[in-house]
Structures are given as C-alpha cells and as structure tokens.
Design a protein around this motif. Structure first.
Motif, PDB file in Angstrom:
ATOM      1  N   PHE A  10     -61.801 -25.163  -9.808  1.00  0.00           N
ATOM      2  CA  PHE A  10     -62.316 -26.075  -8.784  1.00  0.00           C
ATOM      3  C   PHE A  10     -61.362 -26.144  -7.595  1.00  0.00           C
ATOM      4  O   PHE A  10     -61.803 -26.196  -6.433  1.00  0.00           O
ATOM      5  CB  PHE A  10     -62.537 -27.469  -9.376  1.00  0.00           C
ATOM      6  N   TYR A  11     -60.069 -26.134  -7.881  1.00  0.00           N
ATOM      7  CA  TYR A  11     -59.035 -26.084  -6.826  1.00  0.00           C
ATOM      8  C   TYR A  11     -59.267 -24.867  -5.937  1.00  0.00           C
ATOM      9  O   TYR A  11     -59.258 -24.961  -4.701  1.00  0.00           O
ATOM     10  CB  TYR A  11     -57.687 -26.035  -7.539  1.00  0.00           C
ATOM     11  N   ALA A  12     -59.523 -23.719  -6.532  1.00  0.00           N
ATOM     12  CA  ALA A  12     -59.750 -22.492  -5.769  1.00  0.00           C
ATOM     13  C   ALA A  12     -61.011 -22.590  -4.921  1.00  0.00           C
ATOM     14  O   ALA A  12     -61.040 -22.140  -3.771  1.00  0.00           O
ATOM     15  CB  ALA A  12     -59.844 -21.299  -6.724  1.00  0.00           C
ATOM     16  N   ARG A  13     -62.045 -23.203  -5.461  1.00  0.00           N
ATOM     17  CA  ARG A  13     -63.286 -23.379  -4.690  1.00  0.00           C
ATOM     18  C   ARG A  13     -63.048 -24.265  -3.484  1.00  0.00           C
ATOM     19  O   ARG A  13     -63.551 -23.989  -2.386  1.00  0.00           O
ATOM     20  CB  ARG A  13     -64.384 -23.983  -5.581  1.00  0.00           C
ATOM     21  N   LEU A  14     -62.308 -25.341  -3.669  1.00  0.00           N
ATOM     22  CA  LEU A  14     -62.001 -26.254  -2.560  1.00  0.00           C
ATOM     23  C   LEU A  14     -61.200 -25.550  -1.473  1.00  0.00           C
ATOM     24  O   LEU A  14     -61.484 -25.692  -0.271  1.00  0.00           O
ATOM     25  CB  LEU A  14     -61.221 -27.471  -3.072  1.00  0.00           C
ATOM     26  N   LEU A  15     -60.178 -24.789  -1.870  1.00  0.00           N
ATOM     27  CA  LEU A  15     -59.334 -24.098  -0.896  1.00  0.00           C
ATOM     28  C   LEU A  15     -60.141 -23.063  -0.120  1.00  0.00           C
ATOM     29  O   LEU A  15     -60.002 -22.944   1.105  1.00  0.00           O
ATOM     30  CB  LEU A  15     -58.156 -23.426  -1.597  1.00  0.00           C
ATOM     31  N   ALA A  16     -60.977 -22.315  -0.818  1.00  0.00           N
ATOM     32  CA  ALA A  16     -61.791 -21.300  -0.153  1.00  0.00           C
ATOM     33  C   ALA A  16     -62.770 -21.944   0.827  1.00  0.00           C
ATOM     34  O   ALA A  16     -63.019 -21.419   1.917  1.00  0.00           O
ATOM     35  CB  ALA A  16     -62.535 -20.464  -1.186  1.00  0.00           C
ATOM     36  N   ALA A  17     -63.306 -23.108   0.455  1.00  0.00           N
ATOM     37  CA  ALA A  17     -64.233 -23.806   1.348  1.00  0.00           C
ATOM     38  C   ALA A  17     -63.517 -24.266   2.612  1.00  0.00           C
ATOM     39  O   ALA A  17     -64.041 -24.139   3.726  1.00  0.00           O
ATOM     40  CB  ALA A  17     -64.861 -24.993   0.623  1.00  0.00           C
ATOM     41  N   HIS A  18     -62.304 -24.809   2.457  1.00  0.00           N
ATOM     42  CA  HIS A  18     -61.520 -25.223   3.620  1.00  0.00           C
ATOM     43  C   HIS A  18     -61.178 -24.022   4.499  1.00  0.00           C
ATOM     44  O   HIS A  18     -61.184 -24.127   5.730  1.00  0.00           O
ATOM     45  CB  HIS A  18     -60.231 -25.904   3.172  1.00  0.00           C
ATOM     46  N   ALA A  19     -60.870 -22.904   3.886  1.00  0.00           N
ATOM     47  CA  ALA A  19     -60.476 -21.719   4.644  1.00  0.00           C
ATOM     48  C   ALA A  19     -61.637 -21.148   5.442  1.00  0.00           C
ATOM     49  O   ALA A  19     -61.442 -20.577   6.527  1.00  0.00           O
ATOM     50  CB  ALA A  19     -59.907 -20.654   3.708  1.00  0.00           C
ATOM     51  N   GLY A  20     -62.841 -21.276   4.924  1.00  0.00           N
ATOM     52  CA  GLY A  20     -64.003 -20.740   5.608  1.00  0.00           C
ATOM     53  C   GLY A  20     -63.989 -19.225   5.721  1.00  0.00           C
ATOM     54  O   GLY A  20     -64.574 -18.662   6.639  1.00  0.00           O
ATOM     55  N   SER A  21     -63.308 -18.570   4.796  1.00  0.00           N
ATOM     56  CA  SER A  21     -63.195 -17.115   4.847  1.00  0.00           C
ATOM     57  C   SER A  21     -64.441 -16.463   4.268  1.00  0.00           C
ATOM     58  O   SER A  21     -65.045 -16.951   3.310  1.00  0.00           O
ATOM     59  CB  SER A  21     -61.960 -16.657   4.055  1.00  0.00           C
ATOM     60  N   ALA A  22     -64.819 -15.328   4.861  1.00  0.00           N
ATOM     61  CA  ALA A  22     -65.955 -14.572   4.345  1.00  0.00           C
ATOM     62  C   ALA A  22     -65.563 -13.693   3.163  1.00  0.00           C
ATOM     63  O   ALA A  22     -66.425 -13.053   2.554  1.00  0.00           O
ATOM     64  CB  ALA A  22     -66.549 -13.712   5.455  1.00  0.00           C
ATOM     65  N   ASP A  23     -64.272 -13.654   2.838  1.00  0.00           N
ATOM     66  CA  ASP A  23     -63.776 -12.789   1.763  1.00  0.00           C
ATOM     67  C   ASP A  23     -63.813 -13.547   0.436  1.00  0.00           C
ATOM     68  O   ASP A  23     -63.021 -14.476   0.225  1.00  0.00           O
ATOM     69  CB  ASP A  23     -62.339 -12.355   2.085  1.00  0.00           C
ATOM     70  N   PRO A  24     -64.695 -13.187  -0.481  1.00  0.00           N
ATOM     71  CA  PRO A  24     -64.779 -13.896  -1.760  1.00  0.00           C
ATOM     72  C   PRO A  24     -63.528 -13.730  -2.606  1.00  0.00           C
ATOM     73  O   PRO A  24     -63.307 -14.487  -3.565  1.00  0.00           O
ATOM     74  CB  PRO A  24     -66.003 -13.268  -2.431  1.00  0.00           C
ATOM     75  N   ALA A  28     -61.037 -15.987  -5.568  1.00  0.00           N
ATOM     76  CA  ALA A  28     -60.689 -15.327  -6.826  1.00  0.00           C
ATOM     77  C   ALA A  28     -59.181 -15.344  -7.080  1.00  0.00           C
ATOM     78  O   ALA A  28     -58.745 -15.631  -8.194  1.00  0.00           O
ATOM     79  CB  ALA A  28     -61.210 -13.893  -6.821  1.00  0.00           C
ATOM     80  N   VAL A  29     -58.377 -15.068  -6.043  1.00  0.00           N
ATOM     81  CA  VAL A  29     -56.931 -15.005  -6.287  1.00  0.00           C
ATOM     82  C   VAL A  29     -56.353 -16.396  -6.529  1.00  0.00           C
ATOM     83  O   VAL A  29     -55.421 -16.550  -7.333  1.00  0.00           O
ATOM     84  CB  VAL A  29     -56.169 -14.285  -5.154  1.00  0.00           C
ATOM     85  N   PHE A  30     -56.891 -17.420  -5.872  1.00  0.00           N
ATOM     86  CA  PHE A  30     -56.414 -18.777  -6.153  1.00  0.00           C
ATOM     87  C   PHE A  30     -56.812 -19.212  -7.564  1.00  0.00           C
ATOM     88  O   PHE A  30     -56.138 -20.051  -8.171  1.00  0.00           O
ATOM     89  CB  PHE A  30     -56.939 -19.772  -5.113  1.00  0.00           C
ATOM     90  N   THR A  31     -57.884 -18.647  -8.068  1.00  0.00           N
ATOM     91  CA  THR A  31     -58.287 -18.932  -9.452  1.00  0.00           C
ATOM     92  C   THR A  31     -57.377 -18.215 -10.440  1.00  0.00           C
ATOM     93  O   THR A  31     -56.996 -18.767 -11.483  1.00  0.00           O
ATOM     94  CB  THR A  31     -59.745 -18.473  -9.683  1.00  0.00           C
TER      95      THR A  31
END
Length: 279
Positions: A10-24, A28-31
């Motif tokens: 969930f932490y990784a999902r939150l960070l990716a959402a804040h980043a707004g990056s198109a790279d999935p 994955a790496v934060f997970t």
C-alpha cells in the motif's frame, strides 16, 4: 499476505500515485525493496517537524509511511521523505541500461531503488560520511550493479552519467557535474542559493545547452564543498530562482542580461533554450 507485505504494497501504491509516473516499475520497486533493510535495527527514531518520536516497536510496519527516519540524528541526516523521492525518481525516469550517479547515498535505500530501475545498467553511489558509506556498501551487496564510493563527489570527479541524483543541498551544481552528463542526461538536485531559498531542480543536457526546471520546493542538509557562494556571486531570491530556465558554464558562455544567478563556474538564465524564435 502478511501484515508487513500488505503495508509495503500500500505504501508503494501511495508513493506511485503521488509521483504520477507513467512507469509501473516505480510502484513495483517500492514494493520489492525492503526499507527496513537500510535503517539498521529498530525501534527507529522518526522525525516529525521539530520533534523526534520512537516507533512503538521494531516492527517494520511502522516505517511504511511518509516519515523521515533518522540515520545520524546528531548530524541531521535522515533516510529521506519517501514521497519526495518517488516524485524525483519518477521525474528523472530511469531506464534499463542507464548509468546513474547517486550523490549522498546515505545507507543506500534510494540507491537500491535506482539500481533496480536501471538494471542491467549501473549505479555509482557516493557517500562522504564513513559510517554511512560502510553501511551502504553492506546493505547494497545483493545489488551487483552498484559501486559504493566513500568519497567527495564535489572534488572526486563523476563518471559519465545518464542520471545524476543528488541528495544534499548545493548553492550551484559544480561544473564537473554538468560535464559528466551524457547527451539527454538528467541532473536532479536540491538548489539552495540562499538560506531561505530551497528548490528541487531538474537539469537536462540538450543539444543547445542545459535546460533548467525548478519543479518543487525542497530542503536538504548542505553538500560539503558546494554549499557556500563566493563574495562575487549573484544570488537570487526565491521568485527569481523559480524562473530559471537554463544553466550555463561560464567557460562556454559569459553571463548576459538574462542571468538570474551567477555562482562560481555556472550561471542560471531566465531564457528557455527550447523556445523557438518568433516568425
């Protein structure tokens, strides 16, 4: 799924959402990369404003939040804000096969993330503090594409890099950092030309020079050897600093009327070198 795995996901999902990056791969790496592996044994000291708090236990679930975790409290060194780094890494957009230089690697957490994102490319990680460099070298042993250097990235010279990722505040990037960028290379750094001015800046080596994009506010501890301006420097206030659109080596081009800041061997300009002349 265990509690810690669920918290990390969930932490990784939150960070990716804040980043707004198109790279999935960012999520994955934060997970995949365990933050606790780079913090030493818990409980951990968490920094909240001007206060410090100790986590209730050594359960890693407590550090899968957007919290600063102290690495060396006496020197003000922490593990960094995860949301900020997710945004910076997302903006730098590491690609497989690229060469990254990480300046101020600490104990290696964000180095590990970069290493995963550029594999089979390489990461050269500089850390000036001997204890932190030793910890980083140990923590990063499983990452075969990382070299940790206990040394000064300001005076030591950087390898040719697609990305230079800086985690210490500089009054201006040393000229050698700009020279180390490959064509299309990205330099992300905390710019602190004055005490009250703190901006995160992305520099890209373009065909006609170096573009400059101050994209958010940012505060980092000073970079030893690159945090003080000389008496002849032209220092901007925050509003002027935010209008920087290109950066130049004084050896290549003398400062002109567009100069916002002139510091050492580099100067910042309000002119966007990507703009086309009218007509």
């Amino acid at each position: 799924m265990t509690q810690i795995a669920e918290a990390r996901k969930f932490y990784a999902r939150l960070l990716a959402a804040h980043a707004g990056s198109a790279d999935p791969r960012l999520e994955a790496v934060f997970t995949e990369v365990p933050r606790e592996a780079f913090l030493g044994p818990g409980p951990w000291t968490v920094i909240a404003g001007n206060a410090t708090l100790e986590t209730p236990s050594a359960d890693p679930v407590h550090i899968y939040q957007n919290v600063l975790v102290a690495l060396d409290a006496a020197k003000g060194i922490n593990n960094g804000e995860p949301v900020l780094h997710a945004m910076w890494i997302g903006k730098a957009a590491p690609k497989p096969g690229e060469a990254v230089t990480h300046v101020g690697a600490g104990t290696g957490y964000y180095t590990a993330l970069l290493a995963r994102l550029v594999s089979p490319g390489t990461v050269t990680a500089f850390e000036l503090e001997a204890d932190l460099a030793a910890r980083a070298a140990q923590n990063l042993e499983p990452y075969g594409n990382v070299t940790v250097i206990h040394g000064d990235a300001v005076t030591g010279g950087l390898p040719p890099s697609d990305i230079i990722y800086v985690n210490a505040g500089v009054v201006a990037p040393p000229a050698d950092w700009l020279k180390a960028l490959k064509p299309g290379g990205r330099l992300v750094f905390p710019w602190r030309p004055a005490e009250r001015v703190g901006l995160a800046v992305m520099v890209i080596r373009a065909e006609k020079g170096f573009t400059c994009d101050p994209f958010m506010r940012s505060w980092f501890i000073p970079c030893v050897g690159a945090s003080l301006a000389g008496p002849m420097a032209k220092i901007p206030d925050r509003d002027k600093a935010a209008r920087s659109r290109s950066i130049w080596l004084t050896a290549d081009k003398a400062p002109d009327r567009t100069a916002i800041a002139i510091i050492g061997d580099v100067w910042f300009s309000s002119k966007d070198i990507r703009s086309r002349p009218a007509g």
